[in-house]
Scaffold this active site. Structure first.
Site, PDB file in Angstrom:
ATOM      1  N   GLU A  21       0.693  -1.075   0.050  1.00  0.00           N
ATOM      2  CA  GLU A  21       0.112   0.038  -0.044  1.00  0.00           C
ATOM      3  C   GLU A  21       0.910   1.288  -0.156  1.00  0.00           C
ATOM      4  O   GLU A  21       1.883   1.410   0.787  1.00  0.00           O
ATOM      5  CB  GLU A  21      -1.057  -0.135   1.220  1.00  0.00           C
ATOM      6  CG  GLU A  21      -1.775   1.213   1.228  1.00  0.00           C
ATOM      7  CD  GLU A  21      -2.711   1.249   2.621  1.00  0.00           C
ATOM      8  OE1 GLU A  21      -3.725   1.955   2.761  1.00  0.00           O
ATOM      9  OE2 GLU A  21      -2.190   0.546   3.689  1.00  0.00           O
ATOM     10  N   LYS A  67      -9.633   2.697  -2.440  1.00  0.00           N
ATOM     11  CA  LYS A  67      -9.899   2.263  -1.187  1.00  0.00           C
ATOM     12  C   LYS A  67     -11.293   2.697  -0.532  1.00  0.00           C
ATOM     13  O   LYS A  67     -11.659   3.713  -0.709  1.00  0.00           O
ATOM     14  CB  LYS A  67      -8.744   2.544  -0.103  1.00  0.00           C
ATOM     15  CG  LYS A  67      -8.909   1.900   1.247  1.00  0.00           C
ATOM     16  CD  LYS A  67      -7.477   2.145   2.138  1.00  0.00           C
ATOM     17  CE  LYS A  67      -7.536   1.621   3.420  1.00  0.00           C
ATOM     18  NZ  LYS A  67      -6.059   1.916   4.175  1.00  0.00           N
ATOM     19  N   CYS A 127      -5.604  -2.429   1.910  1.00  0.00           N
ATOM     20  CA  CYS A 127      -5.542  -2.420   3.683  1.00  0.00           C
ATOM     21  C   CYS A 127      -6.907  -2.770   4.458  1.00  0.00           C
ATOM     22  O   CYS A 127      -7.368  -3.871   4.566  1.00  0.00           O
ATOM     23  CB  CYS A 127      -4.929  -1.277   3.989  1.00  0.00           C
ATOM     24  SG  CYS A 127      -3.775  -1.534   5.837  1.00  0.00           S
TER      25      CYS A 127
END
Length: 290
Positions: free
Chosen positions: A44, A117, A154
């Site tokens: 990430e 994300k 994540c």
């Protein structure tokens, strides 16, 4: 059709020099390809130290758009090496609009799209809501030269809904680029075992391979634990890295998906007619005991 695919996960430290981080990563991608990797995933926000430790308006300047020199270099490298590249980066989508994103390039260098994300954490040393707008790309699946893949970034990786949506759209390998390490409120606690169990469990419940990449090293007040791993559709960890820099190379056989799903028919036996509460933000309040 050859259903054997070789995954490469690149697990690195990040210094303060973004340009140097990019050059170092490019070399590690070449190394992974030389070892046989066909789909390579970076960690990430791969090219910079993790921004979420503090609030700093100047860090907005580190964001870059699709088509930046960094991403052009990644596209060209994917083409020259004939590898699929998953490149997580800090995206500038417009003036004052920023996302935590991952661009995907096919093995001919073609830009396949970007996953942004969706779940943005807010906790001590994970001040991401200051830096990132919640994603608006949904949960795309990418049909690459070497198989169908999905990406969760994540915090997304902890949510079973993300994995299920990607699997229902045909993803065979779920990639989870991460930046996770020490916990400010619980410095004695390592989240690595819980992280590994939670994500590999998605492989079981959806009958897919999981590939999670993480960073390592000390950055300001945080230590990132690495632990990048690949697990199979029954949740077995096929290979993992320790808390040092490294490149994980793992060959997988996509035919194992058929075996796992025939054995455990979770997708067949779903009861979507009973899942209404999943779409209600305050559903937990239905129990008035508390």
């Amino acid at each position: 059709m050859n259903e054997k695919v070789t995954i490469g996960l690149v697990q690195l430290k990040c210094g303060n020099d973004i340009e140097a981080n990019v050059e170092y990563t490019l070399e590690k991608i070449k190394e992974a390809a030389a070892k046989g990797a066909q789909i390579i995933c970076l960690q990430e926000l791969f090219n910079a130290q993790y921004c979420g430790q503090s609030v700093d308006v100047n860090l907005y300047d580190t964001a870059e758009p699709i088509g930046s020199p960094t991403l052009v270099a990644m596209s060209e490298l994917a083409k020259s090496l004939e590898v699929v590249l998953i490149v997580p980066f800090y995206e500038k989508a417009g003036r004052g609009v920023y996302f935590n994103s991952a661009a995907v390039y096919d093995a001919d260098g073609t830009y396949l799209g970007t996953t942004r994300k969706n779940h943005i954490p807010h906790a001590p040393q994970y001040e991401e809501k200051y830096y990132f707008t919640p994603g608006n790309t949904g949960y795309p699946v990418y049909e690459t030269r070497y198989g169908k893949i999905g990406v969760g970034i994540c915090w997304d990786e902890w949510f079973p809904e993300v994995a299920r949506i990607l699997a229902l759209q045909g993803a065979e390998i779920l990639f989870y680029p991460s930046a996770i390490g020490s916990d400010y409120d619980n410095p004695q606690l390592s989240l690595r075992p819980a992280w590994e169990k939670a994500i590999s469990a998605h492989g079981i419940s959806n009958g897919v391979f999981i590939a999670a990449s993480n960073r390592v090293g000390r950055e300001k007040d945080m230590t990132f634990f690495g632990g990048s791993f690949v697990s199979n559709p029954l949740g077995d960890i096929m290979q993992s890295l320790d808390d040092q820099e490294g490149i994980l190379i793992q060959k997988v056989d996509l035919k194992e998906i058929d075996f796992a799903r025939n054995l455990l028919q979770f997708l067949r036996d779903r009861r979507t007619d009973t899942y209404d509460l999943l779409l209600q933000q305050e559903a937990f309040q239905i129990n008035k005991r508390y």
